[in-house]
Design a protein around this motif. Structure first.
Motif, PDB file in Angstrom:
ATOM      1  N   GLY A  47     -78.118 -37.710 -17.802  1.00 13.57           N
ATOM      2  CA  GLY A  47     -77.639 -37.881 -16.433  1.00 13.57           C
ATOM      3  C   GLY A  47     -76.198 -38.348 -16.363  1.00 13.57           C
ATOM      4  O   GLY A  47     -75.376 -37.770 -15.661  1.00 13.57           O
ATOM      5  N   ARG A  48     -75.883 -39.390 -17.098  1.00 14.76           N
ATOM      6  CA  ARG A  48     -74.512 -39.924 -17.079  1.00 14.76           C
ATOM      7  C   ARG A  48     -73.531 -38.920 -17.668  1.00 14.76           C
ATOM      8  O   ARG A  48     -72.433 -38.738 -17.160  1.00 14.76           O
ATOM      9  N   LYS A  50     -73.822 -35.710 -17.679  1.00 14.24           N
ATOM     10  CA  LYS A  50     -73.654 -34.618 -16.714  1.00 14.24           C
ATOM     11  C   LYS A  50     -72.673 -35.018 -15.617  1.00 14.24           C
ATOM     12  O   LYS A  50     -71.865 -34.207 -15.179  1.00 14.24           O
ATOM     13  N   GLU A  51     -72.749 -36.272 -15.181  1.00 10.72           N
ATOM     14  CA  GLU A  51     -71.789 -36.755 -14.186  1.00 10.72           C
ATOM     15  C   GLU A  51     -70.365 -36.677 -14.733  1.00 10.72           C
ATOM     16  O   GLU A  51     -69.439 -36.260 -14.039  1.00 10.72           O
ATOM     17  N   VAL A  54     -69.169 -33.075 -14.828  1.00 11.97           N
ATOM     18  CA  VAL A  54     -68.722 -32.612 -13.516  1.00 11.97           C
ATOM     19  C   VAL A  54     -67.334 -33.169 -13.207  1.00 11.97           C
ATOM     20  O   VAL A  54     -66.469 -32.465 -12.675  1.00 11.97           O
ATOM     21  N   ARG A  55     -67.097 -34.409 -13.578  1.00  7.51           N
ATOM     22  CA  ARG A  55     -65.765 -34.991 -13.392  1.00  7.51           C
ATOM     23  C   ARG A  55     -64.723 -34.203 -14.192  1.00  7.51           C
ATOM     24  O   ARG A  55     -63.631 -33.923 -13.705  1.00  7.51           O
TER      25      ARG A  55
END
Length: 134
Positions: A47-48, A50-51, A54-55
């Motif tokens: 999850g982290r 993937k964030e 995206v950044r």
């Protein structure tokens, strides 16, 4: 040409964002297929990561052909990656996986020219990251 590239990459960011989770999944799958040892750089819960992925895509879109902005973002990201132990060869592998993920997930969303502009921007960014990791 640089201005056109930057504008076109920014303009197509919404299409890329629509598929961001799928792109991230494809990217990580391809990286781990080619280099299973890279799993050590990523926690079990992606999850982290993937964030952060995206950044990364957003930053590439925003600085696609602006050399000074590209350098600032690359320096910051290279510092974060250096702490993880990434080496220049990891960026080459990552760039290949990213190109494949973009091609498989966005070919039906982006025209061929826009897809190539994205790949060029991503490659330029990853090349700079690899230089900074050397």
């Amino acid at each position: 040409m640089a201005l056109e590239m930057n504008e076109r990459v920014r303009r197509t960011l919404p299409q890329v964002f629509e598929r961001k989770a799928l792109i991230a999944d494809q990217f990580f799958e391809k990286v781990f297929q080619r280099a299973p040892e890279m799993r050590r750089f990523f926690p079990r819960n992606y999850g982290r990561r993937k964030e952060l992925f995206v950044r990364f895509l957003t930053q590439v879109a925003l600085v696609a052909e602006n050399s000074s902005s590209l350098e600032t973002v690359a320096q910051q990201l290279a510092g974060e990656h250096r702490a993880l132990g990434l080496r220049p060869e990891h960026y080459q592998l990552g760039n290949q996986a990213l190109a494949e993920a973009f091609e498989t997930t966005l070919a039906d969303r982006l025209g061929a020219e826009d897809l190539q502009l994205w790949l060029a921007a991503l490659t330029r960014f990853n090349q700079r990251l690899a230089e900074l990791a050397a």
